[in-house]
Each structure stands twice: as structure tokens, then as C-alpha cells.
Design a protein around this motif. Structure first.
Motif, PDB file in Angstrom:
ATOM      1  N   GLY A   1       0.789  -1.224   0.000  1.00 47.69           N
ATOM      2  CA  GLY A   1       0.000   0.000   0.000  1.00 47.69           C
ATOM      3  C   GLY A   1       0.826   1.281   0.000  1.00 47.69           C
ATOM      4  N   ARG A   2       2.131   1.161   0.195  1.00 49.26           N
ATOM      5  CA  ARG A   2       3.007   2.330   0.235  1.00 49.26           C
ATOM      6  C   ARG A   2       3.289   2.814  -1.193  1.00 49.26           C
ATOM      7  NH1 ARG A   2       8.687   1.002   2.437  1.00 49.26           N
ATOM      8  NH2 ARG A   2       7.515   0.531   4.317  1.00 49.26           N
TER       9      ARG A   2
ATOM     10  N   LYS B   1       2.200   2.295  -6.614  1.00 48.97           N
ATOM     11  CA  LYS B   1       1.987   1.888  -5.217  1.00 48.97           C
ATOM     12  C   LYS B   1       2.285   0.409  -5.138  1.00 48.97           C
ATOM     13  CE  LYS B   1      -1.351   5.099  -3.428  1.00 48.97           C
ATOM     14  NZ  LYS B   1      -1.244   5.523  -2.085  1.00 48.97           N
TER      15      LYS B   1
ATOM     16  N   ASP C   1       1.361  -2.814  -4.419  1.00 47.45           N
ATOM     17  CA  ASP C   1       0.297  -3.767  -4.185  1.00 47.45           C
ATOM     18  C   ASP C   1       0.745  -5.099  -4.785  1.00 47.45           C
ATOM     19  OD1 ASP C   1       0.009  -3.440  -6.940  1.00 47.45           O
ATOM     20  OD2 ASP C   1      -1.873  -2.350  -6.783  1.00 47.45           O
TER      21      ASP C   1
ATOM     22  N   SER D   1       2.314  -5.805   7.042  1.00 44.87           N
ATOM     23  CA  SER D   1       1.649  -4.649   6.470  1.00 44.87           C
ATOM     24  C   SER D   1       0.280  -4.475   7.110  1.00 44.87           C
ATOM     25  CB  SER D   1       1.517  -4.811   4.949  1.00 44.87           C
ATOM     26  OG  SER D   1       2.799  -4.793   4.363  1.00 44.87           O
TER      27      SER D   1
END
Length: 126
Positions: free
Chosen positions: A57-58, A81, A83, A125
Motif C-alpha cells: 500500500g506504500r 503503489k 500492491d 503490512s
């Protein structure tokens, strides 16, 4: 009746073909030993590479206190991102996805290894 038999067969096949998340993460932890020279996932601290704690998600190139390549920063600014699909592509061939990345690792060629590493990273995460 045929539909019920079909769904039962499909369910069994999916269950057998896709091991549980815990098994994937355990296998991924073993594969992650290749990454541990530069990265850590179970703590939020940088090494040679950025911390992978919370990476899912970062936005690419944004972990605090890490000096990313211009290419990785640009990837993040363009909307990359981390994912599952993006990590899958990146882990197969980092230099092909982000030309100019500082990461020297050539990538993981085995699809199962990539999926297992991602399962492992998911355990750290949000």
C-alpha cells in the motif's frame, strides 16, 4: 446436482492448488533470506535498502529517511503503489520495471517464490 458437483470439485481444486496464507508466508520467509542482505520486513528500519515493513500500500520511493534513486522517486510520483500486482512485476525484474533503480538484485524468476514473498510481506503490512 451437476452444478453442486462442479462447485465441489472447483472448491477442492482451489483449496489444493492454493496453500493457506500461513504456509505461503512461511515459504516466503525462507525466500526472503535472499532479500535480507539489504532489506528488513519485521522492523521499520532501513538497511542498504528501505524497510519493507508496511510496504503493501506504500507509494514507491517514499519510506522516510531512505535515499531513493531518482527513478524510484519518479515511479512513486507517477502513481506506483506497492500492491500485489505491482510487487509481482517488480520482484520478477526490478530493473525492467523501474529503469534506473539502485536495487541490484536481478529478481525472482519463480512465480511461487514471488507470491510467497508477497504473502510474507503482507504479514508486516496494515
Amino acid at each position: 446436482m451437476r452444478a453442486l458437483a462442479f462447485f465441489a470439485a472447483v472448491s477442492v481444486t482451489i483449496f489444493i492448488a492454493h496453500p493457506s496464507r500461513a504456509q505461503d508466508a512461511a515459504a516466503g520467509e525462507k525466500v526472503f533470506t535472499k532479500c535480507q542482505v539489504c532489506h528488513i520486513a519485521n522492523e521499520d528500519k532501513n538497511k542498504i535498502g528501505p524497510s519493507l515493513h508496511g510496504v503493501i500500500g506504500r507509494t514507491a520511493g517514499t519510506h522516510p529517511d531512505f535515499k531513493y534513486s531518482d527513478a524510484m522517486i519518479a515511479a512513486g510520483k507517477s502513481g506506483v503503489k506497492w500492491d500485489e500486482p505491482t510487487l509481482t512485476t517488480y520482484l520478477h525484474d526490478p530493473k525492467a520495471m523501474v529503469k534506473g533503480t539502485k536495487m541490484t538484485f536481478p529478481g525472482l524468476k519463480n512465480d511461487a517464490d514471488v507470491a510467497n514473498v508477497i504473502a510474507y510481506l503482507k504479514t508486516f503490512s496494515k
